[in-house]
Motif scaffolding. Sequence first.
Motif, PDB file in Angstrom:
ATOM      1  N   VAL A 179      40.774 -41.485  37.760  1.00 46.54           N
ATOM      2  CA  VAL A 179      40.005 -40.286  38.054  1.00 46.54           C
ATOM      3  C   VAL A 179      39.155 -39.967  36.832  1.00 46.54           C
ATOM      4  N   SER A 180      37.889 -39.788  37.066  1.00 44.06           N
ATOM      5  CA  SER A 180      36.973 -39.398  36.001  1.00 44.06           C
ATOM      6  C   SER A 180      36.363 -38.055  36.398  1.00 44.06           C
ATOM      7  N   ALA A 181      36.507 -37.073  35.544  1.00 42.08           N
ATOM      8  CA  ALA A 181      35.992 -35.743  35.855  1.00 42.08           C
ATOM      9  C   ALA A 181      34.478 -35.766  36.095  1.00 42.08           C
ATOM     10  N   TYR A 182      33.779 -36.615  35.360  1.00 41.08           N
ATOM     11  CA  TYR A 182      32.317 -36.698  35.461  1.00 41.08           C
ATOM     12  C   TYR A 182      31.918 -38.168  35.587  1.00 41.08           C
ATOM     13  N   PRO A 183      32.145 -38.798  36.736  1.00 45.92           N
ATOM     14  CA  PRO A 183      31.956 -40.246  36.851  1.00 45.92           C
ATOM     15  C   PRO A 183      30.525 -40.724  36.639  1.00 45.92           C
ATOM     16  N   ASP A 184      29.557 -39.864  36.859  1.00 48.23           N
ATOM     17  CA  ASP A 184      28.161 -40.293  36.717  1.00 48.23           C
ATOM     18  C   ASP A 184      27.489 -39.764  35.464  1.00 48.23           C
ATOM     19  N   ALA A 185      28.215 -39.007  34.649  1.00 48.63           N
ATOM     20  CA  ALA A 185      27.632 -38.420  33.437  1.00 48.63           C
ATOM     21  C   ALA A 185      28.098 -39.185  32.205  1.00 48.63           C
ATOM     22  N   LYS A 186      27.181 -39.469  31.314  1.00 51.53           N
ATOM     23  CA  LYS A 186      27.513 -40.116  30.047  1.00 51.53           C
ATOM     24  C   LYS A 186      28.102 -39.077  29.089  1.00 51.53           C
ATOM     25  N   VAL A 187      28.820 -39.539  28.091  1.00 52.21           N
ATOM     26  CA  VAL A 187      29.513 -38.658  27.149  1.00 52.21           C
ATOM     27  C   VAL A 187      28.564 -37.632  26.503  1.00 52.21           C
ATOM     28  N   PRO A 188      27.372 -38.012  26.017  1.00 49.89           N
ATOM     29  CA  PRO A 188      26.492 -36.989  25.412  1.00 49.89           C
ATOM     30  C   PRO A 188      26.107 -35.873  26.393  1.00 49.89           C
ATOM     31  N   THR A 189      25.929 -36.212  27.655  1.00 48.40           N
ATOM     32  CA  THR A 189      25.606 -35.201  28.674  1.00 48.40           C
ATOM     33  C   THR A 189      26.782 -34.254  28.878  1.00 48.40           C
ATOM     34  N   VAL A 190      27.987 -34.812  28.935  1.00 45.63           N
ATOM     35  CA  VAL A 190      29.188 -33.979  29.097  1.00 45.63           C
ATOM     36  C   VAL A 190      29.353 -33.063  27.900  1.00 45.63           C
ATOM     37  N   ARG A 191      29.175 -33.602  26.696  1.00 43.96           N
ATOM     38  CA  ARG A 191      29.315 -32.776  25.489  1.00 43.96           C
ATOM     39  C   ARG A 191      28.275 -31.663  25.451  1.00 43.96           C
ATOM     40  N   ALA A 192      27.047 -31.978  25.844  1.00 45.84           N
ATOM     41  CA  ALA A 192      25.999 -30.955  25.868  1.00 45.84           C
ATOM     42  C   ALA A 192      26.331 -29.858  26.880  1.00 45.84           C
ATOM     43  N   ALA A 193      26.848 -30.234  28.037  1.00 45.96           N
ATOM     44  CA  ALA A 193      27.217 -29.251  29.053  1.00 45.96           C
ATOM     45  C   ALA A 193      28.366 -28.372  28.560  1.00 45.96           C
ATOM     46  N   LEU A 194      29.338 -28.972  27.895  1.00 44.50           N
ATOM     47  CA  LEU A 194      30.451 -28.189  27.355  1.00 44.50           C
ATOM     48  C   LEU A 194      29.980 -27.238  26.252  1.00 44.50           C
ATOM     49  N   ALA A 195      29.027 -27.671  25.450  1.00 41.65           N
ATOM     50  CA  ALA A 195      28.477 -26.799  24.405  1.00 41.65           C
ATOM     51  C   ALA A 195      27.714 -25.629  25.035  1.00 41.65           C
ATOM     52  N   THR A 196      26.967 -25.898  26.089  1.00 40.31           N
ATOM     53  CA  THR A 196      26.245 -24.833  26.780  1.00 40.31           C
ATOM     54  C   THR A 196      27.226 -23.841  27.398  1.00 40.31           C
ATOM     55  N   ARG A 197      28.293 -24.367  27.976  1.00 44.16           N
ATOM     56  CA  ARG A 197      29.329 -23.502  28.555  1.00 44.16           C
ATOM     57  C   ARG A 197      29.932 -22.597  27.479  1.00 44.16           C
ATOM     58  N   ALA A 198      30.266 -23.168  26.333  1.00 39.75           N
ATOM     59  CA  ALA A 198      30.850 -22.371  25.241  1.00 39.75           C
ATOM     60  C   ALA A 198      29.855 -21.313  24.772  1.00 39.75           C
ATOM     61  N   LYS A 199      28.601 -21.689  24.688  1.00 39.55           N
ATOM     62  CA  LYS A 199      27.569 -20.749  24.258  1.00 39.55           C
ATOM     63  C   LYS A 199      27.414 -19.606  25.275  1.00 39.55           C
ATOM     64  N   LEU A 200      27.472 -19.936  26.559  1.00 42.58           N
ATOM     65  CA  LEU A 200      27.357 -18.922  27.611  1.00 42.58           C
ATOM     66  C   LEU A 200      28.564 -17.989  27.595  1.00 42.58           C
ATOM     67  N   ILE A 201      29.748 -18.514  27.397  1.00 43.73           N
ATOM     68  CA  ILE A 201      30.949 -17.669  27.322  1.00 43.73           C
ATOM     69  C   ILE A 201      30.862 -16.724  26.127  1.00 43.73           C
ATOM     70  N   ALA A 202      30.460 -17.254  24.977  1.00 41.40           N
ATOM     71  CA  ALA A 202      30.325 -16.415  23.781  1.00 41.40           C
ATOM     72  C   ALA A 202      29.284 -15.318  24.008  1.00 41.40           C
ATOM     73  N   PHE A 203      28.191 -15.672  24.674  1.00 40.33           N
ATOM     74  CA  PHE A 203      27.148 -14.693  24.978  1.00 40.33           C
ATOM     75  C   PHE A 203      27.701 -13.597  25.895  1.00 40.33           C
ATOM     76  N   ALA A 204      28.417 -13.986  26.940  1.00 41.71           N
ATOM     77  CA  ALA A 204      28.969 -13.021  27.893  1.00 41.71           C
ATOM     78  C   ALA A 204      29.942 -12.073  27.199  1.00 41.71           C
ATOM     79  N   VAL A 205      30.785 -12.585  26.345  1.00 41.14           N
ATOM     80  CA  VAL A 205      31.748 -11.741  25.625  1.00 41.14           C
ATOM     81  C   VAL A 205      31.020 -10.789  24.684  1.00 41.14           C
ATOM     82  N   ALA A 206      30.022 -11.304  23.975  1.00 41.16           N
ATOM     83  CA  ALA A 206      29.299 -10.482  23.004  1.00 41.16           C
ATOM     84  C   ALA A 206      28.433  -9.401  23.660  1.00 41.16           C
ATOM     85  N   HIS A 207      28.034  -9.605  24.917  1.00 39.67           N
ATOM     86  CA  HIS A 207      27.106  -8.673  25.571  1.00 39.67           C
ATOM     87  C   HIS A 207      27.737  -7.954  26.766  1.00 39.67           C
ATOM     88  N   GLN A 208      29.024  -7.741  26.740  1.00 38.69           N
ATOM     89  CA  GLN A 208      29.700  -7.097  27.873  1.00 38.69           C
ATOM     90  C   GLN A 208      29.167  -5.698  28.157  1.00 38.69           C
TER      91      GLN A 208
END
Length: 176
Positions: free
Chosen positions: A126-155
């Motif tokens: 099982v691959s969580a992201y079978p069609d995504a290369k590692v740099p794409t997955v890392r970029a998406a995870l970084a964007t997710r972390a950035k969005l979560i931090a933004f949401a917490v900071a701007h509640q």
Amino acid sequence: ASALTVLTPIADGHEAVLRAYLAGLPLQEESPLARIGTTHFSRWLVLHDLVYEGPPQVQDSLKSPYLIFTSNFDGDQDEYLHAMAAAMPEEADAIWSHCIGYPGSADPVAFAKYLTHNQIHTTFFVSAYPDAKVPTVRAALATRAKLIAFAVAHQRTPRDQLKEAMLAEFAPGVRS
């Protein structure tokens, strides 16, 4: 993503030292396998013996403990194994030197041949992201972390200011 599973017999008397070394390896971005840049997921584990759950199972046991290495990665398997020998030679030697017949990482061809020889062909993974290369997955995870931090900071940011703050954070140069 591709899958690799390798099962190598551990030399007599080496299991405890190998377990201790594996337990001390850094995780996630600090993992030696992260240096390769194409590893989605990987794990080493020591299999001491088979589990017997009672009848009707036939009791069986291993002749030695085994090191199991499993990985999901991008690209060609030989390229991945050669990259492993190049990116983490000290760690590879510290791990597989406890296994019978290990040739070392200094010769990437022999290293890859050893692991391929001990490979168990993976028929299902099982691959969580079978069609995504590692740099794409890392970029998406970084964007997710950035969005979560933004949401917490701007509640409690007012709606009109929130839109401007979001545009400034995620779309610099774009204004409403």
